[in-house]
Design a protein around this motif. Structure first.
Motif, PDB file in Angstrom:
ATOM      1  N   ASP A 241    -115.144 -42.012 -30.962  1.00  0.00           N
ATOM      2  CA  ASP A 241    -114.571 -40.875 -31.681  1.00  0.00           C
ATOM      3  C   ASP A 241    -115.138 -40.840 -33.105  1.00  0.00           C
ATOM      4  O   ASP A 241    -115.059 -41.835 -33.837  1.00  0.00           O
ATOM      5  N   LYS A 242    -115.682 -39.678 -33.519  1.00  0.00           N
ATOM      6  CA  LYS A 242    -116.261 -39.528 -34.858  1.00  0.00           C
ATOM      7  C   LYS A 242    -115.358 -38.756 -35.812  1.00  0.00           C
ATOM      8  O   LYS A 242    -115.737 -38.495 -36.944  1.00  0.00           O
ATOM      9  N   GLY A 243    -114.164 -38.394 -35.357  1.00  0.00           N
ATOM     10  CA  GLY A 243    -113.302 -37.578 -36.186  1.00  0.00           C
ATOM     11  C   GLY A 243    -113.607 -36.106 -36.016  1.00  0.00           C
ATOM     12  O   GLY A 243    -114.500 -35.715 -35.253  1.00  0.00           O
ATOM     13  N   GLY A 244    -112.840 -35.260 -36.721  1.00  0.00           N
ATOM     14  CA  GLY A 244    -113.014 -33.816 -36.606  1.00  0.00           C
ATOM     15  C   GLY A 244    -114.128 -33.284 -37.495  1.00  0.00           C
ATOM     16  O   GLY A 244    -114.797 -34.028 -38.219  1.00  0.00           O
ATOM     17  N   THR A 245    -114.293 -31.985 -37.435  1.00  0.00           N
ATOM     18  CA  THR A 245    -115.385 -31.344 -38.185  1.00  0.00           C
ATOM     19  C   THR A 245    -114.894 -30.637 -39.440  1.00  0.00           C
ATOM     20  O   THR A 245    -115.702 -30.288 -40.308  1.00  0.00           O
ATOM     21  N   SER A 246    -113.586 -30.415 -39.581  1.00  0.00           N
ATOM     22  CA  SER A 246    -113.061 -29.755 -40.777  1.00  0.00           C
ATOM     23  C   SER A 246    -112.583 -30.793 -41.776  1.00  0.00           C
ATOM     24  O   SER A 246    -112.451 -31.984 -41.467  1.00  0.00           O
ATOM     25  N   SER A 247    -112.294 -30.335 -42.975  1.00  0.00           N
ATOM     26  CA  SER A 247    -111.828 -31.259 -44.009  1.00  0.00           C
ATOM     27  C   SER A 247    -110.484 -31.862 -43.658  1.00  0.00           C
ATOM     28  O   SER A 247    -110.172 -32.987 -44.052  1.00  0.00           O
ATOM     29  N   LEU A 248    -109.647 -31.141 -42.875  1.00  0.00           N
ATOM     30  CA  LEU A 248    -108.334 -31.640 -42.500  1.00  0.00           C
ATOM     31  C   LEU A 248    -108.386 -32.609 -41.329  1.00  0.00           C
ATOM     32  O   LEU A 248    -107.461 -33.392 -41.128  1.00  0.00           O
ATOM     33  N   SER A 249    -109.455 -32.555 -40.547  1.00  0.00           N
ATOM     34  CA  SER A 249    -109.523 -33.393 -39.348  1.00  0.00           C
ATOM     35  C   SER A 249    -110.637 -34.426 -39.398  1.00  0.00           C
ATOM     36  O   SER A 249    -110.800 -35.192 -38.455  1.00  0.00           O
ATOM     37  N   ALA A 250    -111.396 -34.477 -40.479  1.00  0.00           N
ATOM     38  CA  ALA A 250    -112.563 -35.361 -40.535  1.00  0.00           C
ATOM     39  C   ALA A 250    -112.196 -36.825 -40.371  1.00  0.00           C
ATOM     40  O   ALA A 250    -112.989 -37.614 -39.847  1.00  0.00           O
ATOM     41  N   SER A 251    -110.998 -37.224 -40.818  1.00  0.00           N
ATOM     42  CA  SER A 251    -110.583 -38.630 -40.745  1.00  0.00           C
ATOM     43  C   SER A 251    -109.550 -38.873 -39.656  1.00  0.00           C
ATOM     44  O   SER A 251    -108.902 -39.920 -39.640  1.00  0.00           O
ATOM     45  N   LYS A 252    -109.387 -37.938 -38.739  1.00  0.00           N
ATOM     46  CA  LYS A 252    -108.380 -38.085 -37.688  1.00  0.00           C
ATOM     47  C   LYS A 252    -109.032 -38.378 -36.346  1.00  0.00           C
ATOM     48  O   LYS A 252    -110.117 -37.890 -36.037  1.00  0.00           O
ATOM     49  N   TRP A 253    -108.329 -39.181 -35.547  1.00  0.00           N
ATOM     50  CA  TRP A 253    -108.739 -39.344 -34.156  1.00  0.00           C
ATOM     51  C   TRP A 253    -108.623 -37.991 -33.463  1.00  0.00           C
ATOM     52  O   TRP A 253    -107.591 -37.328 -33.558  1.00  0.00           O
ATOM     53  N   THR A 254    -109.650 -37.613 -32.742  1.00  0.00           N
ATOM     54  CA  THR A 254    -109.624 -36.334 -32.038  1.00  0.00           C
ATOM     55  C   THR A 254    -109.481 -36.487 -30.532  1.00  0.00           C
ATOM     56  O   THR A 254    -109.444 -35.493 -29.814  1.00  0.00           O
ATOM     57  N   THR A 255    -109.399 -37.726 -30.041  1.00  0.00           N
ATOM     58  CA  THR A 255    -109.323 -37.957 -28.595  1.00  0.00           C
ATOM     59  C   THR A 255    -107.990 -38.565 -28.185  1.00  0.00           C
ATOM     60  O   THR A 255    -107.861 -39.108 -27.092  1.00  0.00           O
ATOM     61  N   PHE A 256    -106.986 -38.473 -29.053  1.00  0.00           N
ATOM     62  CA  PHE A 256    -105.678 -39.053 -28.766  1.00  0.00           C
ATOM     63  C   PHE A 256    -104.979 -38.273 -27.663  1.00  0.00           C
ATOM     64  O   PHE A 256    -104.888 -37.052 -27.681  1.00  0.00           O
ATOM     65  N   LEU A 257    -104.461 -39.017 -26.672  1.00  0.00           N
ATOM     66  CA  LEU A 257    -103.523 -38.498 -25.682  1.00  0.00           C
ATOM     67  C   LEU A 257    -102.511 -39.597 -25.399  1.00  0.00           C
ATOM     68  O   LEU A 257    -102.818 -40.789 -25.533  1.00  0.00           O
ATOM     69  N   LYS A 258    -101.325 -39.215 -24.974  1.00  0.00           N
ATOM     70  CA  LYS A 258    -100.300 -40.201 -24.622  1.00  0.00           C
ATOM     71  C   LYS A 258     -99.599 -39.766 -23.354  1.00  0.00           C
ATOM     72  O   LYS A 258     -99.590 -38.585 -22.983  1.00  0.00           O
ATOM     73  N   THR A 259     -99.001 -40.741 -22.673  1.00  0.00           N
ATOM     74  CA  THR A 259     -98.192 -40.450 -21.495  1.00  0.00           C
ATOM     75  C   THR A 259     -97.108 -41.508 -21.366  1.00  0.00           C
ATOM     76  O   THR A 259     -97.109 -42.523 -22.076  1.00  0.00           O
ATOM     77  N   THR A 260     -96.186 -41.288 -20.435  1.00  0.00           N
ATOM     78  CA  THR A 260     -95.033 -42.161 -20.241  1.00  0.00           C
ATOM     79  C   THR A 260     -95.326 -43.218 -19.187  1.00  0.00           C
ATOM     80  O   THR A 260     -95.951 -42.933 -18.166  1.00  0.00           O
TER      81      THR A 260
END
Length: 637
Positions: A241-260
Motif C-alpha cells: 500500500d502506497k497511500g492515497g493520491t490526495s493530500s487528505l489520503s496520502a498518509s492513509k492505508w487505502t486497502t483496509f477492510l475488516k470483517t467479523t
C-alpha cells in the motif's frame, strides 16, 4: 534462596480422554507429582506486574523486560545477569505511578536488539549490543504509560504499531506503519474504540499480494438489546500500500477492510464474542492453509477455541460485498492490492473508507462452523506446538493459560481434543503474566510476578505407572520403551497409540496380566481416631476411566464421569470402618490400583485422653452451639 533449591516445582496430572465440542467445566482436583527432567527456573529481583518476553528459536536463553530492568537468563548454562533501565525524567507524567520505565517491547531490528520502554511518559528505545546500550528514536514504538492495547510488529525493514505518536493528541487508536517505505495510518472512522490483540504478515504467491492481518475487538455497531457490546474482527492491509493520491489520503492505508470472526456453538447458541488471544500455525505446503487459533470468551467468562484459515479470511475479503454499499464495484475492488507500485484509485479508496466492513463473516474451519471446543475455564492466552508422533502423523498441541495460574495441555484430534495434562508451573499457584514457546527445542517459557520457568513439553515421566498408563495417556510426545515412559525425541521404536482406539493391545500381555501383590506392606497405614471424620481421595488419571472404592475387598462406591476426583467420605468413624481401602480405575479392560490405605484404630488411651481425643474430633459448630446453650442457661438463672 539459591537456584538449586528453587529448582523443584509441582505438576498436576490431568490425563483425560475425548473433550468434545460441548464440554463443560472439566477442572478437577489434580494429583501432584514431582517435576520432570529439564525444568529450571530463575527468580526475579522484585515482584513485577508487567512482563515482556523475548526468545529466539533454538536458543536456551530468555530476555525478560520488566519495570526498569532487563533480565537475561540462560537455562542451559545457568548464567544470568540484569541490565538496569531506570526512568530518566518524570516531569511529563501526570500520576506518580506512571513515573517509571516499563519495558514494553524487545525485538530484533536491523540485526540489533531493540528495547523500548515508557521512560516516565517519555518513550525511549535503546539498541543493546554486548551489554552496551545507545538511545534511538522511539516514536510509535513504546507507549507513554503502561498500556495493554499496545501492539508492535516487526517485518524486515518495516515496523507496524498501534501506539499513539503524541501524548496529548492523536487519541484515536490507529494501526500505523512507523518504519519502512513511508508512514501510513488507518482512517479515524474505520474502527470504533478498538482493542488490539495480535498481528501477522502473510506472504502470498505474488509479492505484491503480501498482506498484513491484525485482530482486534471493537464496539458493536449493532445497538439492538440482544446484540453483544463488543465484536471481534480481523482486518487486512496490503504490504505494498502506497497511500492515497490526495493530500487528505496520502498518509492513509487505502486497502483496509475488516470483517467479523464468528465463534458460536450451534448446539447451545452460545456466542463467544470477545477475542482474547490469537496464535498462528504456518502451513508447510500453502500459505492459504495457515491456521489461526482464536481464543474467545463470553460475558460469563467461559472460553472457546475457534480455528480459522488464512485462505478463508482472504476469500471473504476478495469476494464479499461491502456492508451498506449497493452500487456496482469499481474495476479495482476495495481491498485489492495495487500492482507495480501504483496507488489505489481515489474512487476505490472513497468507497472503502465509507464502507470498510464486508458483509460475509469468517466461520471456523474445524469442525465446520463450530468451535474446536468450549468450557467453563477462563483462559487468558494460547500457544500451539506441532509434534510428529511415532505414527508419523503431526498433531497440534494446545497450551492454554488459565486465570488460576495453570496451563492446560490439549491435543487436537479429528473429532475434538484430548485433555492431556494440567501443568502447575508455580508453587503455590501464581498469576501467569507471559508465555512463549520454543518450537525447535520443545520448551515453554512462563513468567509469574516473581520468577520465570522453562517447562519441557515432553513430560513423559508423569505417566510412569505402567505401559498402559503411558500409552493410554494419548500424549504424542511420549511412549513406552525399556520399562519406562520416554520422549519420542529419544526413541522412535517406542510403544505409542495416539488414536482414539483401544491401546491395551499395544502393551505386552505379560505387563497387562501382571497382578499386584496385595500384602500389608503395600498399604499406607493411617491412624484415625474413633468417631472422627475422614476423607479418602482417589486421583483422576483418565476421564474415560471408571473409579471404584473397595473396603476389605468389597466394593463400596462407584464414581461417575461427573464426579472427579473420586472421594469417599466417612462422616463418623466406627469400628466397622477400619481396615483396607483401595481405589481401582478401569478403562477398556485395563484396571490398576491407584490408592491403598489401611485405616488403623488409635491405641486405647486413658479415660482422660479418650475424652480429649473425642473432644478434638467434635466439629467447631458443636462447641459453638454448646457455648450458646450455656450462655442462655446462665441468662435465665
Amino acid at each position: 534462596m539459591g537456584l538449586n533449591s528453587r529448582a523443584a516445582y509441582l505438576f498436576a496430572l490431568w490425563t483425560s480422554h475425548l473433550f468434545f465440542l460441548t464440554a463443560g467445566d472439566s477442572r478437577v482436583n489434580p494429583r501432584i507429582i514431582t517435576a520432570p527432567k529439564g525444568e529450571s527456573r530463575f527468580p526475579l529481583e522484585k515482584r513485577e506486574n508487567l512482563i515482556t518476553l523475548y526468545h529466539e528459536e533454538g536458543d536456551s536463553s530468555l530476555l525478560v523486560g520488566a519495570e526498569g530492568k532487563l533480565y537475561y537468563f540462560d537455562f542451559e548454562s545457568s548464567s544470568n545477569h540484569v541490565e538496569d533501565f531506570p526512568e530518566q525524567d518524570s516531569g511529563a507524567c501526570q500520576k506518580p505511578e506512571e513515573e517509571k520505565n516499563y519495558l514494553t517491547f524487545i525485538g530484533k531490528y536491523h540485526d540489533t536488539l531493540l528495547i523500548c520502554g515508557t521512560n516516565a511518559c517519555k518513550p525511549t528505545c535503546w539498541n543493546l549490543a554486548d551489554r552496551n546500550k545507545s538511545e534511538v528514536a522511539a516514536q510509535g514504538l513504546a507507549p507513554f504509560v503502561r498500556n495493554q492495547n499496545s501492539l508492535v510488529l516487526v517485518d524486515g525493514e518495516a515496523i507496524y504499531s498501534t501506539i499513539n505518536l503524541h501524548q496529548h493528541n492523536g487519541k484515536i487508536p490507529r494501526f500505523r506503519q512507523v518504519r519502512g517505505t513511508g508512514e501510513l495510518y488507518t482512517s479515524d472512522t474505520v474502527m470504533q474504540n478498538p482493542e488490539f490483540v495480535k498481528a501477522t504478515v502473510i506472504k502470498q504467491d505474488e509479492r505484491r499480494d503480501d498482506k498484513i492481518y491484525y485482530f482486534f475487538r471493537e464496539d458493536n455497531p449493532d445497538r439492538s438489546p440482544e446484540a453483544p457490546l463488543k465484536v471481534s474482527r480481523v482486518a487486512q492491509l496490503c504490504k505494498g500500500d502506497k497511500g492515497g493520491t490526495s493530500s487528505l489520503s496520502a498518509s492513509k492505508w487505502t486497502t483496509f477492510l475488516k470483517t467479523t470472526l464468528v465463534c458460536v456453538d450451534p448446539a447451545t447458541k452460545s456466542n463467544f464474542n470477545l477475542l482474547q488471544d490469537v496464535f498462528f500455525v504456518p502451513s508447510d505446503k500453502n500459505w492459504r492453509e495457515t491456521r489461526v487459533y482464536g481464543l474467545f470468551s463470553n460475558c460469563w467468562g467461559y472460553s472457546a477455541i475457534c480455528v480459522y484459515t488464512i485462505g478463508d479470511i482472504d476469500t471473504v475479503f476478495r469476494t464479499s460485498k461491502l456492508k451498506g454499499y449497493t452500487k456496482d464495484m469499481p474495476h479495482i475492488r476495495p481491498g485489492q492490492c495495487p500492482w507495480d507500485g501504483n496507488h489505489t484509485p481515489p474512487e476505490t479508496f472513497k468507497i472503502a473508507d465509507l464502507h470498510p466492513e464486508v458483509e460475509e463473516r469468517v466461520q471456523p474451519v474445524v469442525p465446520r462452523n463450530s468451535p474446536l471446543f468450549h468450557n467453563k475455564n477462563r483462559y487468558q492466552a494460547i500457544g500451539v506446538h506441532r509434534i510428529q508422533a511415532r505414527d508419523r502423523h503431526t498433531y497440534n498441541v494446545l497450551y492454554l493459560v488459565t486465570d488460576k495460574g495453570y496451563i492446560h495441555k490439549m491435543v487436537e484430534m479429528p473429532h475434538g481434543v484430548l485433555n492431556i495434562l494440567e501443568i502447575q508451573p508455580f508453587q503455590p499457584p501464581a498469576p501467569i503474566l507471559a508465555m512463549t514457546l520454543d518450537h525447535r527445542r520443545a520448551k515453554l517459557y512462563v513468567s509469574s510476578p516473581t520468577e520465570v520457568v522453562q517447562v519441557p513439553m515432553d513430560m513423559c515421566e508423569v505417566y510412569h505407572r505402567s505401559c498402559e498408563s503411558c500409552v493410554m495417556a494419548k500424549d504424542p510426545y511420549c511412549g513406552w520403551a525399556d520399562g519406562k515412559c520416554v520422549s519420542v525425541k529419544t526413541n522412535l521404536t517406542m510403544l505409542q497409540n495416539v488414536t482414539l482406539e483401544s491401546s491395551l493391545e499395544i502393551c505386552p500381555r505379560s505387563v497387562f496380566k501382571q497382578q499386584e501383590v496385595d500384602s500389608p506392606e503395600s498399604y499406607r497405614n493411617v491412624t484415625v481416631a474413633l468417631f472422627s471424620r475422614y476423607f479418602l481421595h482417589c486421583p483422576t488419571e483418565s476421564h474415560a476411566a471408571t473409579y471404584m472404592w473397595h473396603h476389605n475387598g468389597s466394593r463400596i462406591q462407584n464414581c461417575s464421569s461427573t464426579h472427579r476426583p473420586c472421594i469417599h467420605f466417612i462422616k463418623n468413624m466406627t469400628h466397622n470402618h477400619y481396615g483396607r481401602y483401595t481405589c481401582i480405575s478401569e478403562e477398556n479392560g485395563f484396571s490398576q490400583t491407584l490408592v491403598k490405605e489401611w485405616l488403623l484404630k488409635q491405641p486405647a488411651p486413658s479415660q482422660t485422653l479418650m475424652q480429649r481425643s473425642q473432644a478434638v474430633s467434635v466439629s467447631p459448630s458443636f462447641w459453638l452451639g454448646f457455648l450458646q446453650m450455656m450462655a442462655l442457661a446462665r441468662l435465665f438463672q
